[in-house]
Write an enzyme that holds these catalytic residues in place. Structure first.
Site, PDB file in Angstrom:
ATOM      1  CE  LYS A 178      -1.592   3.009   2.460  1.00  0.00           C
ATOM      2  NZ  LYS A 178      -1.494   3.975   2.317  1.00  0.00           N
ATOM      3  CB  CYS A 292      13.465   9.381   6.801  1.00  0.00           C
ATOM      4  SG  CYS A 292      14.722   8.175   6.641  1.00  0.00           S
ATOM      5  CD  GLU A 389      10.270  12.846  10.760  1.00  0.00           C
ATOM      6  OE1 GLU A 389       8.967  12.482  10.955  1.00  0.00           O
ATOM      7  OE2 GLU A 389      11.202  12.072  10.277  1.00  0.00           O
TER       8      GLU A 389
HETATM    9  P1  NAD Z   1       2.583   8.456   7.421  1.00  0.00           P
HETATM   10  O1  NAD Z   1       2.987   8.271   8.918  1.00  0.00           O
HETATM   11  O2  NAD Z   1       1.109   9.796   7.666  1.00  0.00           O
HETATM   12  O3  NAD Z   1       2.128   7.355   5.901  1.00  0.00           O
HETATM   13  C1  NAD Z   1       2.966   6.299   5.722  1.00  0.00           C
HETATM   14  C2  NAD Z   1       1.972   5.548   5.501  1.00  0.00           C
HETATM   15  O4  NAD Z   1       1.118   4.982   6.459  1.00  0.00           O
HETATM   16  C3  NAD Z   1       0.912   5.839   4.235  1.00  0.00           C
HETATM   17  O5  NAD Z   1       0.869   4.694   3.538  1.00  0.00           O
HETATM   18  C4  NAD Z   1      -0.117   5.914   4.739  1.00  0.00           C
HETATM   19  O6  NAD Z   1      -1.298   6.401   4.311  1.00  0.00           O
HETATM   20  C5  NAD Z   1      -0.202   5.075   5.596  1.00  0.00           C
HETATM   21  N1  NAD Z   1      -0.554   5.080   6.698  1.00  0.00           N
HETATM   22  C6  NAD Z   1      -1.446   6.246   7.992  1.00  0.00           C
HETATM   23  N2  NAD Z   1      -2.433   5.925   8.391  1.00  0.00           N
HETATM   24  C7  NAD Z   1      -2.343   4.430   8.887  1.00  0.00           C
HETATM   25  C8  NAD Z   1      -2.634   3.753   9.632  1.00  0.00           C
HETATM   26  N3  NAD Z   1      -3.783   3.583  10.604  1.00  0.00           N
HETATM   27  N4  NAD Z   1      -2.859   1.714   9.502  1.00  0.00           N
HETATM   28  C9  NAD Z   1      -1.618   1.830   9.047  1.00  0.00           C
HETATM   29  N5  NAD Z   1      -1.040   2.545   7.249  1.00  0.00           N
HETATM   30  C10 NAD Z   1      -1.415   3.774   7.762  1.00  0.00           C
HETATM   31  O7  NAD Z   1       3.643   9.088   6.851  1.00  0.00           O
HETATM   32  P2  NAD Z   1       4.041  10.164   5.533  1.00  0.00           P
HETATM   33  O8  NAD Z   1       3.620  11.294   6.164  1.00  0.00           O
HETATM   34  O9  NAD Z   1       3.756   9.807   4.804  1.00  0.00           O
HETATM   35  O10 NAD Z   1       5.864   9.717   5.352  1.00  0.00           O
HETATM   36  C11 NAD Z   1       7.128  10.848   6.508  1.00  0.00           C
HETATM   37  C12 NAD Z   1       6.975   9.485   7.615  1.00  0.00           C
HETATM   38  O11 NAD Z   1       7.940   8.483   7.050  1.00  0.00           O
HETATM   39  C13 NAD Z   1       8.472  10.722   8.497  1.00  0.00           C
HETATM   40  O12 NAD Z   1       8.135  10.264   9.384  1.00  0.00           O
HETATM   41  C14 NAD Z   1       9.773   9.915   7.913  1.00  0.00           C
HETATM   42  O13 NAD Z   1      10.725   9.773   8.872  1.00  0.00           O
HETATM   43  C15 NAD Z   1       9.562   8.552   7.762  1.00  0.00           C
HETATM   44  N6  NAD Z   1       9.713   7.934   6.889  1.00  0.00           N
HETATM   45  C16 NAD Z   1      10.771   7.443   7.167  1.00  0.00           C
HETATM   46  C17 NAD Z   1      11.633   6.284   7.233  1.00  0.00           C
HETATM   47  C18 NAD Z   1      13.494   5.477   7.126  1.00  0.00           C
HETATM   48  O14 NAD Z   1      13.754   4.675   6.482  1.00  0.00           O
HETATM   49  N7  NAD Z   1      13.059   5.182   8.437  1.00  0.00           N
HETATM   50  C19 NAD Z   1      12.081   6.966   5.416  1.00  0.00           C
HETATM   51  C20 NAD Z   1      11.079   7.164   5.339  1.00  0.00           C
HETATM   52  C21 NAD Z   1      10.120   8.222   5.543  1.00  0.00           C
END
Ligand code: NAD
Length: 495
Positions: A178, A292, A389
Protein backbone atom coordinates in the site's frame (compact mmCIF):
# COMPACT_ATOMS: atom_id res chain seq x y z
CA UNK A 1 -6.82 16.02 -16.47
CA UNK A 2 -6.06 12.40 -17.36
CA UNK A 3 -8.60 9.57 -17.27
CA UNK A 4 -8.72 7.43 -14.12
CA UNK A 5 -6.16 4.62 -14.10
CA UNK A 6 -6.85 1.19 -12.70
CA UNK A 7 -4.21 1.07 -9.99
CA UNK A 8 -5.36 -1.87 -7.86
CA UNK A 9 -3.67 -5.14 -8.78
CA UNK A 10 -5.16 -8.29 -7.28
CA UNK A 11 -4.34 -11.85 -8.28
CA UNK A 12 -2.68 -10.76 -11.53
CA UNK A 13 -5.47 -8.41 -12.72
CA UNK A 14 -5.57 -4.61 -12.81
CA UNK A 15 -8.87 -3.21 -11.62
CA UNK A 16 -10.70 -0.20 -10.19
CA UNK A 17 -11.88 0.01 -6.60
CA UNK A 18 -14.93 -2.12 -5.86
CA UNK A 19 -16.68 1.05 -4.69
CA UNK A 20 -15.71 2.87 -7.91
CA UNK A 21 -14.00 5.58 -5.84
CA UNK A 22 -11.04 7.49 -7.26
CA UNK A 23 -8.42 9.91 -5.92
CA UNK A 24 -6.77 12.88 -7.63
CA UNK A 25 -2.99 12.99 -7.57
CA UNK A 26 -1.65 16.52 -7.20
CA UNK A 27 1.49 17.92 -8.80
CA UNK A 28 3.09 19.79 -5.87
CA UNK A 29 4.81 22.23 -8.22
CA UNK A 30 1.57 23.89 -9.32
CA UNK A 31 -1.12 22.17 -7.22
CA UNK A 32 -2.77 20.84 -10.43
CA UNK A 33 -4.29 17.38 -10.72
CA UNK A 34 -2.11 15.31 -13.02
CA UNK A 35 -3.43 11.77 -12.50
CA UNK A 36 -6.45 9.99 -11.10
CA UNK A 37 -6.06 6.63 -9.39
CA UNK A 38 -8.33 4.01 -7.85
CA UNK A 39 -9.19 4.62 -4.22
CA UNK A 40 -9.27 1.16 -2.71
CA UNK A 41 -11.08 0.31 0.50
CA UNK A 42 -11.46 -2.57 2.92
CA UNK A 43 -13.05 -4.94 0.37
CA UNK A 44 -10.23 -4.38 -2.13
CA UNK A 45 -7.75 -4.99 0.67
CA UNK A 46 -9.43 -8.22 1.72
CA UNK A 47 -9.42 -9.39 -1.92
CA UNK A 48 -5.72 -8.59 -2.25
CA UNK A 49 -4.83 -10.40 0.98
CA UNK A 50 -6.87 -13.43 -0.18
CA UNK A 51 -4.95 -13.47 -3.48
CA UNK A 52 -1.60 -13.20 -1.68
CA UNK A 53 -2.67 -15.91 0.78
CA UNK A 54 -3.64 -18.31 -2.00
CA UNK A 55 -0.42 -17.59 -3.90
CA UNK A 56 1.56 -18.34 -0.77
CA UNK A 57 -0.32 -21.42 0.41
CA UNK A 58 -0.89 -23.05 -2.99
CA UNK A 59 1.28 -21.20 -5.50
CA UNK A 60 4.71 -21.90 -6.89
CA UNK A 61 6.64 -18.84 -5.74
CA UNK A 62 7.48 -19.90 -2.15
CA UNK A 63 8.66 -23.24 -3.56
CA UNK A 64 10.61 -21.76 -6.48
CA UNK A 65 14.31 -22.65 -6.15
CA UNK A 66 16.48 -19.79 -5.05
CA UNK A 67 18.13 -19.48 -8.47
CA UNK A 68 14.71 -18.88 -10.03
CA UNK A 69 13.83 -16.19 -7.51
CA UNK A 70 17.20 -14.49 -7.93
CA UNK A 71 16.83 -14.58 -11.72
CA UNK A 72 13.47 -12.84 -11.51
CA UNK A 73 14.89 -10.11 -9.28
CA UNK A 74 17.67 -9.57 -11.83
CA UNK A 75 15.12 -9.29 -14.64
CA UNK A 76 13.32 -6.60 -12.63
CA UNK A 77 16.64 -4.77 -12.22
CA UNK A 78 17.13 -4.88 -16.01
CA UNK A 79 13.62 -3.53 -16.61
CA UNK A 80 14.28 -0.68 -14.18
CA UNK A 81 17.40 0.12 -16.15
CA UNK A 82 15.35 0.13 -19.36
CA UNK A 83 12.63 2.38 -17.87
CA UNK A 84 14.94 4.64 -15.86
CA UNK A 85 13.87 7.85 -17.60
CA UNK A 86 10.14 7.12 -17.53
CA UNK A 87 10.02 6.06 -13.89
CA UNK A 88 12.54 8.69 -12.76
CA UNK A 89 10.40 11.42 -14.36
CA UNK A 90 7.23 10.00 -12.79
CA UNK A 91 8.85 9.97 -9.35
CA UNK A 92 10.09 13.51 -9.89
CA UNK A 93 6.61 14.75 -10.69
CA UNK A 94 4.71 12.73 -8.10
CA UNK A 95 7.02 13.45 -5.15
CA UNK A 96 8.19 16.90 -6.29
CA UNK A 97 11.88 16.07 -6.54
CA UNK A 98 14.37 16.99 -9.21
CA UNK A 99 14.58 14.76 -12.26
CA UNK A 100 18.12 13.80 -11.32
CA UNK A 101 16.94 12.73 -7.87
CA UNK A 102 14.22 10.67 -9.53
CA UNK A 103 16.81 8.96 -11.73
CA UNK A 104 19.11 8.29 -8.78
CA UNK A 105 16.17 6.78 -6.90
CA UNK A 106 15.57 4.35 -9.78
CA UNK A 107 19.26 3.39 -9.75
CA UNK A 108 19.07 2.73 -6.02
CA UNK A 109 15.95 0.62 -6.50
CA UNK A 110 17.75 -1.40 -9.18
CA UNK A 111 20.70 -1.88 -6.82
CA UNK A 112 18.39 -3.20 -4.09
CA UNK A 113 16.99 -5.85 -6.45
CA UNK A 114 20.48 -6.87 -7.54
CA UNK A 115 21.74 -6.93 -3.95
CA UNK A 116 19.00 -9.22 -2.66
CA UNK A 117 19.35 -11.50 -5.70
CA UNK A 118 23.07 -11.87 -4.96
CA UNK A 119 22.48 -12.29 -1.23
CA UNK A 120 20.10 -15.25 -1.53
CA UNK A 121 22.23 -16.87 -4.21
CA UNK A 122 25.29 -16.77 -1.98
CA UNK A 123 23.67 -18.28 1.07
CA UNK A 124 24.52 -21.76 2.31
CA UNK A 125 20.85 -22.73 2.72
CA UNK A 126 20.77 -23.88 6.33
CA UNK A 127 22.98 -24.24 9.40
CA UNK A 128 23.86 -27.66 10.68
CA UNK A 129 23.79 -27.74 14.46
CA UNK A 130 25.98 -30.09 16.46
CA UNK A 131 23.48 -32.01 18.60
CA UNK A 132 26.22 -33.98 20.35
CA UNK A 133 25.51 -37.32 18.68
CA UNK A 134 26.12 -38.98 15.32
CA UNK A 135 22.58 -40.32 15.57
CA UNK A 136 21.02 -36.86 15.40
CA UNK A 137 20.91 -34.64 12.34
CA UNK A 138 19.93 -31.12 13.33
CA UNK A 139 19.64 -28.19 10.97
CA UNK A 140 18.22 -24.67 11.11
CA UNK A 141 16.59 -23.50 7.89
CA UNK A 142 14.97 -20.19 6.99
CA UNK A 143 11.57 -20.11 5.37
CA UNK A 144 9.44 -17.26 4.06
CA UNK A 145 7.15 -15.64 6.62
CA UNK A 146 4.07 -15.79 4.39
CA UNK A 147 1.84 -12.91 3.33
CA UNK A 148 3.54 -9.55 3.87
CA UNK A 149 1.75 -6.22 4.13
CA UNK A 150 4.05 -3.43 2.98
CA UNK A 151 3.03 0.13 3.82
CA UNK A 152 5.15 3.00 2.49
CA UNK A 153 5.47 6.82 2.71
CA UNK A 154 5.52 9.59 0.11
CA UNK A 155 9.04 10.94 0.33
CA UNK A 156 10.91 8.07 -1.38
CA UNK A 157 7.92 6.11 -2.67
CA UNK A 158 9.68 3.68 -4.97
CA UNK A 159 12.83 3.32 -2.92
CA UNK A 160 11.00 2.55 0.31
CA UNK A 161 8.75 0.06 -1.50
CA UNK A 162 11.74 -1.69 -3.07
CA UNK A 163 13.58 -2.04 0.27
CA UNK A 164 10.60 -4.19 1.27
CA UNK A 165 9.55 -5.81 -2.01
CA UNK A 166 13.01 -7.03 -3.07
CA UNK A 167 13.83 -8.92 0.16
CA UNK A 168 10.22 -10.13 0.55
CA UNK A 169 10.38 -11.71 -2.92
CA UNK A 170 13.95 -12.96 -2.52
CA UNK A 171 12.84 -14.85 0.59
CA UNK A 172 9.84 -16.39 -1.22
CA UNK A 173 6.96 -14.40 0.27
CA UNK A 174 3.86 -13.00 -1.35
CA UNK A 175 2.74 -9.44 -0.57
CA UNK A 176 0.22 -6.64 -0.68
CA UNK A 177 1.79 -3.20 -0.95
CA UNK A 178 0.00 0.00 0.00
CA UNK A 179 1.86 3.06 -1.19
CA UNK A 180 1.21 6.51 0.21
CA UNK A 181 -2.06 7.87 -1.15
CA UNK A 182 -0.18 11.05 -2.11
CA UNK A 183 2.46 9.36 -4.30
CA UNK A 184 1.33 5.92 -5.52
CA UNK A 185 2.32 6.10 -9.18
CA UNK A 186 5.83 4.64 -9.27
CA UNK A 187 4.86 1.73 -7.03
CA UNK A 188 2.04 0.98 -9.46
CA UNK A 189 4.64 1.09 -12.25
CA UNK A 190 6.92 -1.29 -10.33
CA UNK A 191 4.13 -3.86 -9.98
CA UNK A 192 3.82 -3.70 -13.77
CA UNK A 193 7.53 -4.47 -14.11
CA UNK A 194 7.31 -7.38 -11.67
CA UNK A 195 4.55 -8.94 -13.77
CA UNK A 196 6.48 -8.25 -16.98
CA UNK A 197 9.48 -10.01 -15.42
CA UNK A 198 7.33 -13.12 -15.00
CA UNK A 199 6.28 -13.13 -11.35
CA UNK A 200 3.40 -15.60 -10.90
CA UNK A 201 -0.06 -14.10 -10.46
CA UNK A 202 -1.12 -13.31 -6.92
CA UNK A 203 2.42 -12.94 -5.57
CA UNK A 204 2.53 -9.13 -5.96
CA UNK A 205 -0.63 -7.18 -5.15
CA UNK A 206 -1.18 -3.47 -4.69
CA UNK A 207 -4.07 -1.56 -3.21
CA UNK A 208 -3.93 2.21 -3.63
CA UNK A 209 -5.88 4.04 -0.97
CA UNK A 210 -5.82 5.75 2.39
CA UNK A 211 -3.93 4.82 5.53
CA UNK A 212 -6.90 4.64 7.86
CA UNK A 213 -8.78 2.25 5.55
CA UNK A 214 -6.40 0.15 3.43
CA UNK A 215 -3.38 0.52 5.73
CA UNK A 216 -5.34 -0.10 8.91
CA UNK A 217 -7.03 -3.17 7.41
CA UNK A 218 -3.69 -4.63 6.36
CA UNK A 219 -2.25 -4.11 9.83
CA UNK A 220 -5.11 -5.91 11.55
CA UNK A 221 -5.83 -8.57 8.90
CA UNK A 222 -5.69 -12.09 10.35
CA UNK A 223 -4.31 -13.57 7.11
CA UNK A 224 -1.32 -11.23 7.02
CA UNK A 225 1.77 -12.73 8.64
CA UNK A 226 4.03 -9.69 8.68
CA UNK A 227 3.53 -5.95 8.37
CA UNK A 228 6.46 -3.80 7.37
CA UNK A 229 5.74 -0.10 7.71
CA UNK A 230 7.72 2.99 6.80
CA UNK A 231 6.25 6.31 7.81
CA UNK A 232 5.65 8.61 10.73
CA UNK A 233 5.67 7.80 14.43
CA UNK A 234 1.93 8.38 14.91
CA UNK A 235 0.84 5.99 12.14
CA UNK A 236 3.57 3.48 13.01
CA UNK A 237 2.31 3.28 16.58
CA UNK A 238 -1.22 2.58 15.30
CA UNK A 239 0.10 -0.13 12.99
CA UNK A 240 2.00 -1.83 15.83
CA UNK A 241 -1.08 -1.71 18.04
CA UNK A 242 -3.35 -3.16 15.34
CA UNK A 243 -0.81 -5.86 14.46
CA UNK A 244 -0.51 -6.92 18.10
CA UNK A 245 -4.07 -8.26 18.05
CA UNK A 246 -3.06 -11.04 15.67
CA UNK A 247 0.56 -11.29 16.86
CA UNK A 248 1.98 -10.72 13.40
CA UNK A 249 5.60 -9.84 12.87
CA UNK A 250 6.11 -6.08 12.78
CA UNK A 251 8.90 -4.00 11.26
CA UNK A 252 8.78 -0.22 11.65
CA UNK A 253 10.94 2.38 9.91
CA UNK A 254 9.88 5.66 11.46
CA UNK A 255 11.10 9.22 11.66
CA UNK A 256 14.32 10.86 12.70
CA UNK A 257 15.67 14.06 14.23
CA UNK A 258 19.17 13.64 13.04
CA UNK A 259 22.18 15.47 14.48
CA UNK A 260 25.02 16.73 12.32
CA UNK A 261 27.88 17.40 14.75
CA UNK A 262 30.67 19.66 13.47
CA UNK A 263 33.90 20.05 15.45
CA UNK A 264 35.99 23.14 14.71
CA UNK A 265 39.00 20.98 13.78
CA UNK A 266 37.08 19.72 10.71
CA UNK A 267 37.10 23.30 9.41
CA UNK A 268 40.72 24.20 10.15
CA UNK A 269 41.47 24.51 6.44
CA UNK A 270 39.41 26.42 3.85
CA UNK A 271 38.77 23.16 2.04
CA UNK A 272 37.57 21.46 5.22
CA UNK A 273 35.29 24.38 6.02
CA UNK A 274 33.81 24.43 2.52
CA UNK A 275 33.20 20.67 2.59
CA UNK A 276 31.50 20.68 5.99
CA UNK A 277 29.26 23.62 5.04
CA UNK A 278 28.41 22.11 1.68
CA UNK A 279 27.49 18.77 3.22
CA UNK A 280 25.49 20.39 6.02
CA UNK A 281 23.48 22.13 3.30
CA UNK A 282 22.94 18.85 1.50
CA UNK A 283 22.12 17.03 4.75
CA UNK A 284 19.34 19.46 5.60
CA UNK A 285 17.86 20.58 2.31
CA UNK A 286 17.98 17.81 -0.25
CA UNK A 287 14.40 16.96 -1.32
CA UNK A 288 13.37 20.03 0.71
CA UNK A 289 14.30 18.24 3.92
CA UNK A 290 11.65 15.58 3.36
CA UNK A 291 14.11 12.83 4.17
CA UNK A 292 13.87 10.57 7.24
CA UNK A 293 17.62 10.93 7.76
CA UNK A 294 17.74 14.68 7.05
CA UNK A 295 20.49 16.38 9.05
CA UNK A 296 18.00 18.82 10.50
CA UNK A 297 19.96 19.53 13.70
CA UNK A 298 23.31 21.23 13.15
CA UNK A 299 25.34 20.95 16.37
CA UNK A 300 28.44 23.06 15.87
CA UNK A 301 31.40 23.84 18.15
CA UNK A 302 30.81 27.32 19.53
CA UNK A 303 33.91 29.16 18.27
CA UNK A 304 32.99 28.12 14.73
CA UNK A 305 29.28 28.96 14.93
CA UNK A 306 29.11 32.46 13.45
CA UNK A 307 31.40 31.78 10.50
CA UNK A 308 29.73 28.44 9.73
CA UNK A 309 26.15 29.68 10.02
CA UNK A 310 26.84 32.82 7.99
CA UNK A 311 28.17 30.78 5.08
CA UNK A 312 25.42 28.20 5.41
CA UNK A 313 22.74 30.90 5.36
CA UNK A 314 24.36 32.60 2.37
CA UNK A 315 24.35 29.39 0.38
CA UNK A 316 20.86 28.33 1.56
CA UNK A 317 19.55 31.65 0.21
CA UNK A 318 20.91 30.79 -3.24
CA UNK A 319 19.23 27.36 -3.61
CA UNK A 320 17.15 27.45 -6.78
CA UNK A 321 13.60 26.21 -6.28
CA UNK A 322 11.32 25.11 -9.11
CA UNK A 323 9.97 22.27 -11.18
CA UNK A 324 12.37 19.37 -10.94
CA UNK A 325 12.59 18.91 -14.69
CA UNK A 326 13.54 22.55 -15.38
CA UNK A 327 17.24 23.16 -16.04
CA UNK A 328 19.15 24.57 -13.09
CA UNK A 329 16.52 23.73 -10.50
CA UNK A 330 18.14 22.35 -7.35
CA UNK A 331 15.17 21.74 -5.10
CA UNK A 332 11.47 21.04 -5.51
CA UNK A 333 8.48 21.93 -3.38
CA UNK A 334 7.04 20.26 -0.33
CA UNK A 335 4.79 17.37 -1.24
CA UNK A 336 1.45 18.82 -0.11
CA UNK A 337 -0.37 21.83 1.26
CA UNK A 338 -0.49 20.03 4.60
CA UNK A 339 3.28 19.56 4.70
CA UNK A 340 3.77 23.24 3.81
CA UNK A 341 1.41 24.37 6.58
CA UNK A 342 3.19 22.11 9.07
CA UNK A 343 6.56 23.60 8.12
CA UNK A 344 5.27 27.17 8.47
CA UNK A 345 3.85 26.32 11.86
CA UNK A 346 7.18 24.89 13.07
CA UNK A 347 9.09 27.99 11.97
CA UNK A 348 6.57 30.31 13.62
CA UNK A 349 6.80 28.37 16.88
CA UNK A 350 10.62 28.39 16.75
CA UNK A 351 10.72 32.16 16.29
CA UNK A 352 8.22 32.61 19.12
CA UNK A 353 10.51 30.48 21.32
CA UNK A 354 13.53 32.67 20.57
CA UNK A 355 15.23 31.17 17.50
CA UNK A 356 16.97 33.66 15.18
CA UNK A 357 16.09 33.49 11.48
CA UNK A 358 19.25 33.50 9.31
CA UNK A 359 17.77 32.35 5.97
CA UNK A 360 14.40 31.53 4.44
CA UNK A 361 11.40 31.50 6.73
CA UNK A 362 8.90 32.17 3.95
CA UNK A 363 7.18 30.85 0.86
CA UNK A 364 8.29 32.30 -2.45
CA UNK A 365 5.67 34.00 -4.62
CA UNK A 366 3.80 31.82 -7.08
CA UNK A 367 1.89 28.54 -7.14
CA UNK A 368 2.81 25.20 -5.59
CA UNK A 369 3.94 24.14 -2.16
CA UNK A 370 7.38 25.75 -2.12
CA UNK A 371 9.15 26.92 1.04
CA UNK A 372 12.53 28.60 1.15
CA UNK A 373 15.40 26.67 2.79
CA UNK A 374 15.42 27.99 6.33
CA UNK A 375 18.24 28.32 8.86
CA UNK A 376 17.28 28.94 12.48
CA UNK A 377 20.18 30.00 14.70
CA UNK A 378 20.37 30.08 18.52
CA UNK A 379 18.16 27.06 18.99
CA UNK A 380 18.10 24.85 22.03
CA UNK A 381 16.71 21.48 22.85
CA UNK A 382 13.68 22.79 24.73
CA UNK A 383 12.26 24.11 21.43
CA UNK A 384 9.64 22.04 19.63
CA UNK A 385 11.47 22.56 16.32
CA UNK A 386 14.55 20.86 17.80
CA UNK A 387 12.67 17.93 19.33
CA UNK A 388 10.10 17.04 16.67
CA UNK A 389 10.53 15.98 13.08
CA UNK A 390 9.62 18.89 10.74
CA UNK A 391 10.08 17.03 7.47
CA UNK A 392 10.63 20.27 5.63
CA UNK A 393 13.58 22.52 4.68
CA UNK A 394 14.31 23.73 8.20
CA UNK A 395 17.75 23.52 9.83
CA UNK A 396 18.21 24.34 13.50
CA UNK A 397 21.58 25.37 14.96
CA UNK A 398 22.77 24.43 18.45
CA UNK A 399 26.29 24.78 19.87
CA UNK A 400 28.61 22.87 22.19
CA UNK A 401 31.94 23.49 23.90
CA UNK A 402 33.16 19.97 24.80
CA UNK A 403 33.08 16.54 23.20
CA UNK A 404 30.87 15.25 26.02
CA UNK A 405 28.41 18.06 25.45
CA UNK A 406 28.33 17.33 21.71
CA UNK A 407 27.48 13.67 22.37
CA UNK A 408 24.85 14.54 24.98
CA UNK A 409 23.14 16.94 22.58
CA UNK A 410 23.29 14.53 19.64
CA UNK A 411 21.71 11.76 21.71
CA UNK A 412 19.10 14.01 23.23
CA UNK A 413 16.25 12.92 20.97
CA UNK A 414 13.54 10.30 21.26
CA UNK A 415 14.53 9.20 17.76
CA UNK A 416 17.78 7.50 16.73
CA UNK A 417 17.86 7.03 13.00
CA UNK A 418 21.07 8.65 11.78
CA UNK A 419 23.72 11.17 12.69
CA UNK A 420 27.08 12.49 11.57
CA UNK A 421 30.28 13.72 13.12
CA UNK A 422 32.74 16.01 11.35
CA UNK A 423 36.26 16.07 12.74
CA UNK A 424 39.87 15.86 11.59
CA UNK A 425 40.78 13.88 14.72
CA UNK A 426 40.51 10.14 13.97
CA UNK A 427 40.39 9.16 17.62
CA UNK A 428 37.59 11.60 18.33
CA UNK A 429 35.69 10.39 15.27
CA UNK A 430 35.73 6.81 16.55
CA UNK A 431 34.94 7.83 20.13
CA UNK A 432 31.96 9.95 19.18
CA UNK A 433 30.66 7.45 16.60
CA UNK A 434 30.81 4.77 19.27
CA UNK A 435 28.74 6.85 21.68
CA UNK A 436 26.01 7.99 19.28
CA UNK A 437 22.72 6.13 19.77
CA UNK A 438 21.70 6.15 16.11
CA UNK A 439 21.24 3.36 13.56
CA UNK A 440 23.61 4.94 11.05
CA UNK A 441 26.59 7.13 11.92
CA UNK A 442 28.49 8.97 9.23
CA UNK A 443 32.00 10.26 9.85
CA UNK A 444 32.91 13.23 7.62
CA UNK A 445 29.97 12.53 5.31
CA UNK A 446 26.19 12.68 5.30
CA UNK A 447 23.40 10.65 3.69
CA UNK A 448 25.11 7.82 1.81
CA UNK A 449 23.75 4.38 2.46
CA UNK A 450 24.75 0.99 1.08
CA UNK A 451 22.36 -1.84 0.22
CA UNK A 452 24.77 -4.20 2.01
CA UNK A 453 24.53 -2.23 5.27
CA UNK A 454 21.54 -2.33 7.59
CA UNK A 455 19.30 0.72 7.75
CA UNK A 456 17.01 1.53 10.65
CA UNK A 457 16.77 3.21 13.95
CA UNK A 458 17.27 3.15 17.68
CA UNK A 459 14.53 4.41 19.99
CA UNK A 460 11.36 5.68 18.35
CA UNK A 461 12.94 5.52 14.90
CA UNK A 462 11.62 2.01 14.69
CA UNK A 463 11.88 -1.71 15.14
CA UNK A 464 14.03 -3.92 12.91
CA UNK A 465 16.27 -3.11 9.98
CA UNK A 466 15.99 -2.86 6.22
CA UNK A 467 18.80 -3.70 3.77
CA UNK A 468 21.78 -5.91 4.53
CA UNK A 469 21.42 -9.51 5.72
CA UNK A 470 19.12 -8.37 8.55
CA UNK A 471 16.84 -6.77 5.98
CA UNK A 472 16.38 -10.20 4.41
CA UNK A 473 16.03 -11.96 7.76
CA UNK A 474 12.99 -9.76 8.55
CA UNK A 475 11.11 -11.66 5.86
CA UNK A 476 11.93 -15.11 7.17
CA UNK A 477 11.08 -17.51 9.93
CA UNK A 478 13.80 -19.73 11.38
CA UNK A 479 12.89 -23.39 11.63
CA UNK A 480 14.88 -26.00 13.54
CA UNK A 481 14.59 -29.48 12.02
CA UNK A 482 15.83 -32.17 14.42
CA UNK A 483 16.06 -35.64 12.98
CA UNK A 484 16.70 -38.69 15.12
CA UNK A 485 18.43 -41.25 12.91
CA UNK A 486 18.15 -44.07 15.48
CA UNK A 487 14.93 -43.61 17.47
CA UNK A 488 14.44 -45.63 20.68
CA UNK A 489 12.21 -45.32 23.76
CA UNK A 490 13.30 -42.71 26.30
CA UNK A 491 11.75 -44.54 29.34
CA UNK A 492 11.11 -41.29 31.23
CA UNK A 493 7.96 -42.93 32.53
CA UNK A 494 8.52 -46.29 34.10
CA UNK A 495 5.07 -47.86 33.53
P1 NAD B 1 2.58 8.56 7.37
O1 NAD B 1 2.83 7.86 8.65
O2 NAD B 1 1.60 9.63 7.34
O3 NAD B 1 2.16 7.53 6.23
C1 NAD B 1 2.96 6.42 5.89
C2 NAD B 1 2.08 5.35 5.30
O4 NAD B 1 1.22 4.86 6.32
C3 NAD B 1 1.14 5.85 4.19
O5 NAD B 1 1.02 4.87 3.21
C4 NAD B 1 -0.16 6.05 4.93
O6 NAD B 1 -1.29 5.98 4.10
C5 NAD B 1 -0.12 4.90 5.90
N1 NAD B 1 -0.95 5.04 7.09
C6 NAD B 1 -1.38 6.16 7.69
N2 NAD B 1 -2.15 5.85 8.76
C7 NAD B 1 -2.19 4.51 8.85
C8 NAD B 1 -2.82 3.59 9.74
N3 NAD B 1 -3.56 3.99 10.76
N4 NAD B 1 -2.63 2.27 9.53
C9 NAD B 1 -1.86 1.83 8.51
N5 NAD B 1 -1.27 2.65 7.61
C10 NAD B 1 -1.43 3.98 7.79
O7 NAD B 1 4.02 9.05 6.88
P2 NAD B 1 4.33 9.97 5.62
O8 NAD B 1 3.92 11.35 6.00
O9 NAD B 1 3.82 9.33 4.40
O10 NAD B 1 5.92 9.86 5.54
C11 NAD B 1 6.76 10.64 6.28
C12 NAD B 1 7.31 9.88 7.47
O11 NAD B 1 7.98 8.70 7.04
C13 NAD B 1 8.35 10.68 8.22
O12 NAD B 1 8.13 10.56 9.60
C14 NAD B 1 9.65 10.00 7.83
O13 NAD B 1 10.68 10.17 8.75
C15 NAD B 1 9.22 8.59 7.69
N6 NAD B 1 10.18 7.85 6.87
C16 NAD B 1 11.05 6.98 7.49
C17 NAD B 1 12.00 6.30 6.74
C18 NAD B 1 12.98 5.36 7.39
O14 NAD B 1 13.70 4.69 6.68
N7 NAD B 1 13.05 5.28 8.72
C19 NAD B 1 12.06 6.50 5.36
C20 NAD B 1 11.17 7.38 4.76
C21 NAD B 1 10.23 8.05 5.54
Amino acid sequence: MSAPQQTIHVGGEWRSAVSGATREIIDPVDADVFAVVSEGGVTDTDDAVAAARAAFDEGTWPRTPVAGRAALLRRVAALLERDRERIGALESRDAGKTLEEGRVDVDCVRDAFVYFADLVMNESGGRVVDAGSDEIHSVVVHEPVGVCALITPWNYPLLQASWKIAPALAAGNTFVVKPSEITPLTTVALIGLLMEAGLPQGVANIVTGAGDTVGARLAEHPDVDLVSFTGGLASGTKVARAAAETVKKVALELGGKNPNVVFADACATDEGFDTAVDQALNAAFIHSGQVCSAGSRLIVEEPLRERFVAELARRAGKIRLGRGTDPGVECGPLVSAQQLAKTEDFVASALAEGAVLRAGGERPDGPGYFYRPTVLDRCDRRMRVVREEVFGPVLTVETFRTEDEAVTLANDTEYGLAGAVWTADAGRARRVAGRLRHGTVWINDFHPYLPQAEWGGFGKSGIGRELGPTGLAEYREAKHIYQNLAPRPVRWFAG
